[in-house]
Design a protein around this motif. Structure first.
Motif, PDB file in Angstrom:
ATOM      1  N   SER A 235      42.505 -42.825  25.031  1.00 50.91           N
ATOM      2  CA  SER A 235      42.809 -43.116  23.264  1.00 50.91           C
ATOM      3  C   SER A 235      41.321 -43.876  22.734  1.00 50.91           C
ATOM      4  CB  SER A 235      43.376 -43.643  23.406  1.00 50.91           C
ATOM      5  OG  SER A 235      43.563 -45.103  23.661  1.00 50.91           O
ATOM      6  N   GLU A 236      40.853 -44.052  22.987  1.00 46.48           N
ATOM      7  CA  GLU A 236      39.412 -45.494  22.583  1.00 46.48           C
ATOM      8  C   GLU A 236      38.322 -45.440  24.043  1.00 46.48           C
ATOM      9  OE1 GLU A 236      40.282 -48.200  19.992  1.00 46.48           O
ATOM     10  OE2 GLU A 236      42.197 -47.905  19.958  1.00 46.48           O
ATOM     11  N   LEU A 237      37.437 -44.968  23.347  1.00 51.66           N
ATOM     12  CA  LEU A 237      35.678 -45.942  24.208  1.00 51.66           C
ATOM     13  C   LEU A 237      35.095 -46.056  23.121  1.00 51.66           C
ATOM     14  CD1 LEU A 237      35.413 -44.634  27.006  1.00 51.66           C
ATOM     15  CD2 LEU A 237      34.357 -42.193  26.007  1.00 51.66           C
ATOM     16  N   PHE A 238      34.717 -47.348  24.036  1.00 50.47           N
ATOM     17  CA  PHE A 238      33.019 -47.833  22.988  1.00 50.47           C
ATOM     18  C   PHE A 238      32.184 -48.500  23.896  1.00 50.47           C
ATOM     19  CE2 PHE A 238      36.293 -51.465  23.233  1.00 50.47           C
ATOM     20  CZ  PHE A 238      35.594 -52.829  24.281  1.00 50.47           C
ATOM     21  N   ILE A 239      31.026 -48.932  23.756  1.00 47.72           N
ATOM     22  CA  ILE A 239      30.055 -49.670  25.240  1.00 47.72           C
ATOM     23  C   ILE A 239      29.394 -50.776  24.135  1.00 47.72           C
ATOM     24  CG2 ILE A 239      28.690 -46.705  26.146  1.00 47.72           C
ATOM     25  CD1 ILE A 239      26.979 -46.915  23.418  1.00 47.72           C
ATOM     26  N   THR A 240      29.337 -51.774  24.974  1.00 51.15           N
ATOM     27  CA  THR A 240      28.524 -52.839  24.743  1.00 51.15           C
ATOM     28  C   THR A 240      27.332 -53.189  25.126  1.00 51.15           C
ATOM     29  OG1 THR A 240      29.903 -53.781  26.602  1.00 51.15           O
ATOM     30  CG2 THR A 240      31.127 -53.495  24.522  1.00 51.15           C
ATOM     31  N   SER A 241      26.818 -53.199  24.938  1.00 49.84           N
ATOM     32  CA  SER A 241      25.428 -54.084  24.755  1.00 49.84           C
ATOM     33  C   SER A 241      24.524 -55.244  23.908  1.00 49.84           C
ATOM     34  CB  SER A 241      24.245 -53.119  25.368  1.00 49.84           C
ATOM     35  OG  SER A 241      23.523 -52.972  23.934  1.00 49.84           O
ATOM     36  N   THR A 242      24.047 -55.729  24.114  1.00 47.70           N
ATOM     37  CA  THR A 242      23.248 -56.937  23.546  1.00 47.70           C
ATOM     38  C   THR A 242      22.623 -56.489  22.638  1.00 47.70           C
ATOM     39  OG1 THR A 242      23.077 -58.228  25.725  1.00 47.70           O
ATOM     40  CG2 THR A 242      21.241 -59.040  23.235  1.00 47.70           C
ATOM     41  N   ILE A 243      21.775 -55.187  22.196  1.00 47.18           N
ATOM     42  CA  ILE A 243      21.544 -55.021  21.562  1.00 47.18           C
ATOM     43  C   ILE A 243      22.332 -54.192  20.199  1.00 47.18           C
ATOM     44  CG2 ILE A 243      19.810 -52.848  20.457  1.00 47.18           C
ATOM     45  CD1 ILE A 243      17.704 -54.537  22.565  1.00 47.18           C
ATOM     46  N   ASP A 244      23.388 -53.881  20.910  1.00 46.32           N
ATOM     47  CA  ASP A 244      24.261 -52.815  20.635  1.00 46.32           C
ATOM     48  C   ASP A 244      25.429 -53.334  19.794  1.00 46.32           C
ATOM     49  OD1 ASP A 244      22.595 -50.814  20.124  1.00 46.32           O
ATOM     50  OD2 ASP A 244      23.463 -49.495  21.238  1.00 46.32           O
ATOM     51  N   GLU A 245      25.347 -54.296  20.734  1.00 47.77           N
ATOM     52  CA  GLU A 245      27.221 -54.676  20.199  1.00 47.77           C
ATOM     53  C   GLU A 245      28.490 -53.960  20.709  1.00 47.77           C
ATOM     54  OE1 GLU A 245      27.042 -56.394  16.650  1.00 47.77           O
ATOM     55  OE2 GLU A 245      25.485 -57.244  16.496  1.00 47.77           O
ATOM     56  N   ILE A 246      28.976 -53.499  19.270  1.00 48.55           N
ATOM     57  CA  ILE A 246      30.436 -52.506  20.306  1.00 48.55           C
ATOM     58  C   ILE A 246      29.851 -51.286  19.034  1.00 48.55           C
ATOM     59  CG2 ILE A 246      32.576 -52.148  20.495  1.00 48.55           C
ATOM     60  CD1 ILE A 246      33.416 -55.651  19.848  1.00 48.55           C
ATOM     61  N   ILE A 247      29.926 -50.279  20.672  1.00 50.45           N
ATOM     62  CA  ILE A 247      29.504 -49.386  19.783  1.00 50.45           C
ATOM     63  C   ILE A 247      30.444 -47.695  19.779  1.00 50.45           C
ATOM     64  CG2 ILE A 247      28.298 -47.146  19.464  1.00 50.45           C
ATOM     65  CD1 ILE A 247      25.509 -48.650  18.330  1.00 50.45           C
ATOM     66  N   PRO A 248      31.406 -47.936  18.912  1.00 53.09           N
ATOM     67  CA  PRO A 248      32.552 -46.773  19.202  1.00 53.09           C
ATOM     68  C   PRO A 248      32.161 -45.400  19.395  1.00 53.09           C
ATOM     69  CG  PRO A 248      32.693 -47.739  17.830  1.00 53.09           C
ATOM     70  CD  PRO A 248      31.311 -48.168  17.944  1.00 53.09           C
ATOM     71  N   ILE A 249      32.753 -44.759  20.851  1.00 49.72           N
ATOM     72  CA  ILE A 249      31.938 -43.222  21.459  1.00 49.72           C
ATOM     73  C   ILE A 249      33.309 -42.762  20.724  1.00 49.72           C
ATOM     74  CG2 ILE A 249      31.474 -42.264  23.183  1.00 49.72           C
ATOM     75  CD1 ILE A 249      29.384 -44.152  22.629  1.00 49.72           C
ATOM     76  N   LEU A 250      32.964 -41.779  20.226  1.00 51.24           N
ATOM     77  CA  LEU A 250      33.445 -40.798  19.428  1.00 51.24           C
ATOM     78  C   LEU A 250      33.949 -39.335  20.011  1.00 51.24           C
ATOM     79  CD1 LEU A 250      32.972 -41.290  15.558  1.00 51.24           C
ATOM     80  CD2 LEU A 250      34.512 -42.538  17.337  1.00 51.24           C
ATOM     81  N   SER A 251      32.657 -38.963  20.600  1.00 54.38           N
ATOM     82  CA  SER A 251      32.743 -37.854  21.781  1.00 54.38           C
ATOM     83  C   SER A 251      32.276 -37.991  22.550  1.00 54.38           C
ATOM     84  CB  SER A 251      32.317 -36.546  20.706  1.00 54.38           C
ATOM     85  OG  SER A 251      31.330 -35.955  21.057  1.00 54.38           O
ATOM     86  N   ILE A 252      33.277 -37.167  24.215  1.00 51.02           N
ATOM     87  CA  ILE A 252      31.707 -37.478  25.212  1.00 51.02           C
ATOM     88  C   ILE A 252      32.004 -36.436  25.502  1.00 51.02           C
ATOM     89  CG2 ILE A 252      34.661 -38.471  26.195  1.00 51.02           C
ATOM     90  CD1 ILE A 252      30.929 -39.212  27.383  1.00 51.02           C
ATOM     91  N   ASP A 253      30.618 -35.756  26.210  1.00 51.71           N
ATOM     92  CA  ASP A 253      30.510 -34.370  26.568  1.00 51.71           C
ATOM     93  C   ASP A 253      31.477 -33.631  25.683  1.00 51.71           C
ATOM     94  OD1 ASP A 253      29.717 -35.593  28.580  1.00 51.71           O
ATOM     95  OD2 ASP A 253      31.337 -35.090  29.759  1.00 51.71           O
ATOM     96  N   GLU A 254      31.010 -33.779  24.810  1.00 51.32           N
ATOM     97  CA  GLU A 254      32.026 -32.618  23.121  1.00 51.32           C
ATOM     98  C   GLU A 254      33.565 -32.638  22.942  1.00 51.32           C
ATOM     99  OE1 GLU A 254      30.069 -30.865  21.213  1.00 51.32           O
ATOM    100  OE2 GLU A 254      28.103 -31.681  21.739  1.00 51.32           O
ATOM    101  N   ASN A 255      33.828 -33.554  23.825  1.00 47.48           N
ATOM    102  CA  ASN A 255      35.403 -33.793  23.852  1.00 47.48           C
ATOM    103  C   ASN A 255      35.613 -35.056  22.483  1.00 47.48           C
ATOM    104  OD1 ASN A 255      36.435 -31.632  25.995  1.00 47.48           O
ATOM    105  ND2 ASN A 255      34.922 -33.164  26.912  1.00 47.48           N
ATOM    106  N   PRO A 256      36.126 -34.242  21.510  1.00 47.52           N
ATOM    107  CA  PRO A 256      36.553 -35.880  20.547  1.00 47.52           C
ATOM    108  C   PRO A 256      37.396 -36.349  21.033  1.00 47.52           C
ATOM    109  CG  PRO A 256      36.956 -33.581  19.969  1.00 47.52           C
ATOM    110  CD  PRO A 256      36.535 -32.849  21.910  1.00 47.52           C
ATOM    111  N   LEU A 257      37.549 -38.169  20.833  1.00 50.95           N
ATOM    112  CA  LEU A 257      38.166 -38.975  20.780  1.00 50.95           C
ATOM    113  C   LEU A 257      39.066 -39.540  19.890  1.00 50.95           C
ATOM    114  CD1 LEU A 257      36.203 -40.802  23.223  1.00 50.95           C
ATOM    115  CD2 LEU A 257      38.538 -40.051  24.639  1.00 50.95           C
ATOM    116  N   ASN A 258      40.800 -39.962  19.922  1.00 48.70           N
ATOM    117  CA  ASN A 258      41.031 -40.302  19.097  1.00 48.70           C
ATOM    118  C   ASN A 258      40.215 -39.539  17.800  1.00 48.70           C
ATOM    119  OD1 ASN A 258      43.081 -42.202  17.703  1.00 48.70           O
ATOM    120  ND2 ASN A 258      41.437 -44.028  16.885  1.00 48.70           N
ATOM    121  N   GLY A 259      40.272 -37.935  17.579  1.00 56.21           N
ATOM    122  CA  GLY A 259      40.553 -37.627  16.764  1.00 56.21           C
ATOM    123  C   GLY A 259      38.771 -37.861  15.571  1.00 56.21           C
ATOM    124  N   ALA A 260      37.879 -38.448  16.519  1.00 58.59           N
ATOM    125  CA  ALA A 260      36.623 -39.005  16.311  1.00 58.59           C
ATOM    126  C   ALA A 260      36.791 -40.132  15.338  1.00 58.59           C
ATOM    127  CB  ALA A 260      36.085 -37.482  15.756  1.00 58.59           C
TER     128      ALA A 260
END
Ligand code: PDD
Length: 284
Positions: A235-260
């Motif tokens: 239902s949700e996807l996000f990535i984490t890193s020192t540089i980006d902190e928390i970035i929501p991923i709104l689509s994966i392989d062109e599939n929208p997540l949580n209505g983008a």
């Protein structure tokens, strides 16, 4: 303004030089860390330095200084640079020696640190959401070592970026490991799921902070490998890193997540993360 430390001296980066015989240059024989600082204070410095020590130990590289001395140099460099918000890149290699694959009999490790400012506006823009694609994880079996050998990571990132995606998410034997330069979290049935710390991922410092924040907020966290199919059901996807902190991923392989749109748990964790950052005191 000095922004670079190299083997005991401070420099302007353009004036710092490393030998062409350095094993970092010849073989990628070294380890690194990237550490953020906010308002003149490092974030999670101690865990970064502990991970540096573990990475070095795993490649039988003796650190040239104690961790206490490295910490002191980090602060000295920050003071000399006059940068308040930015990142510190640190690299330690096995040093300069005649080129042989086996370790040199005698070589002094090279230690280099460089600080640079972070563009907070760009970061805030990215944190509104980004896209990702999956790619085969063709890395080695020691992804827990923060090695400067990053060819598979940079090739995957380049493939993603050249197609207009922010991140490449690695898939190993149909399981999600991590991003090219980030850890991956999914929300499935209200639970936060992320790959376990193992030889298949770099156990991110941001990942640990996010797990801790989530648990403290009553969000259940499961450390297990996600199947590739589960990514699309998240239902949700996000990535984490020192540089980006928390970035929501709104689509994966062109599939929208949580209505983008940014999901509730992701947004909540972003807020908690910013709250934690705002408690940082100068030289805490
Ligand atoms: N990379 N996994 C990989 C492969 C990474 O390269 C990184 C970070 C992470 C996240 O780790 P952390 O939260 O400790 O930054 C996970 C850094 C930022 C880089 O190479 O620039």
């Amino acid at each position: 303004m000095f922004d670079t430390f190299l083997n005991g001296e401070f420099y302007r980066s353009a004036e710092a030089a490393v030998s062409v015989d350095d094993r970092g240059f010849l073989f990628g024989d070294g380890v690194y860390e990237v550490i953020r600082f906010y308002n003149g204070s490092f974030f999670e410095l101690e865990p970064h330095l502990s991970r540096l020590a573990r990475s070095a130990q795993k490649i039988s590289l003796l650190l040239p200084y104690s961790l206490q001395k490295i910490e002191k140099v980090c602060y000295e460099l920050l003071g000399k640079s006059k940068i308040k918000n930015g990142k510190l890149y640190m690299q330690i290699t096995r040093g300069a020696a005649p080129r042989t694959h086996q370790f040199p009999v005698q070589a002094e490790p090279t230690i280099m640190m460089k600080v640079s400012a972070v563009n907070e506006d760009e970061l805030k823009e990215k944190q509104k959401g980004a896209t990702a694609i999956t790619l085969p994880d063709d890395r080695w079996n020691h992804c827990d070592i923060k090695s400067i050998n990053l060819l598979p990571n940079i090739l995957a990132k380049q493939t993603a970026r050249s197609q207009g995606y922010h991140e490449a998410i690695f898939v190993h034997s149909e399981k999600i490991t991590e991003g090219a330069s980030s850890n991956v979290f999914a929300v499935l049935h209200g639970k936060l799921v992320t790959a376990p710390a193992s030889n298949r991922i770099l156990a991110g410092i941001t990942r640990s902070v996010v797990i801790e924040l989530a648990r403290a907020a009553g969000i259940e966290v499961e450390e297990r490998f996600l199947a590739k199919d589960e990514l699309y059901q998240a239902s949700e996807l996000f990535i984490t890193s020192t540089i980006d902190e928390i970035i929501p991923i709104l689509s994966i392989d062109e599939n929208p997540l949580n209505g983008a749109t940014v999901g509730r748990i992701t947004g909540n964790l972003q807020e908690l993360f910013q709250k934690k950052l705002s408690t940082l005191n100068k030289y805490s």
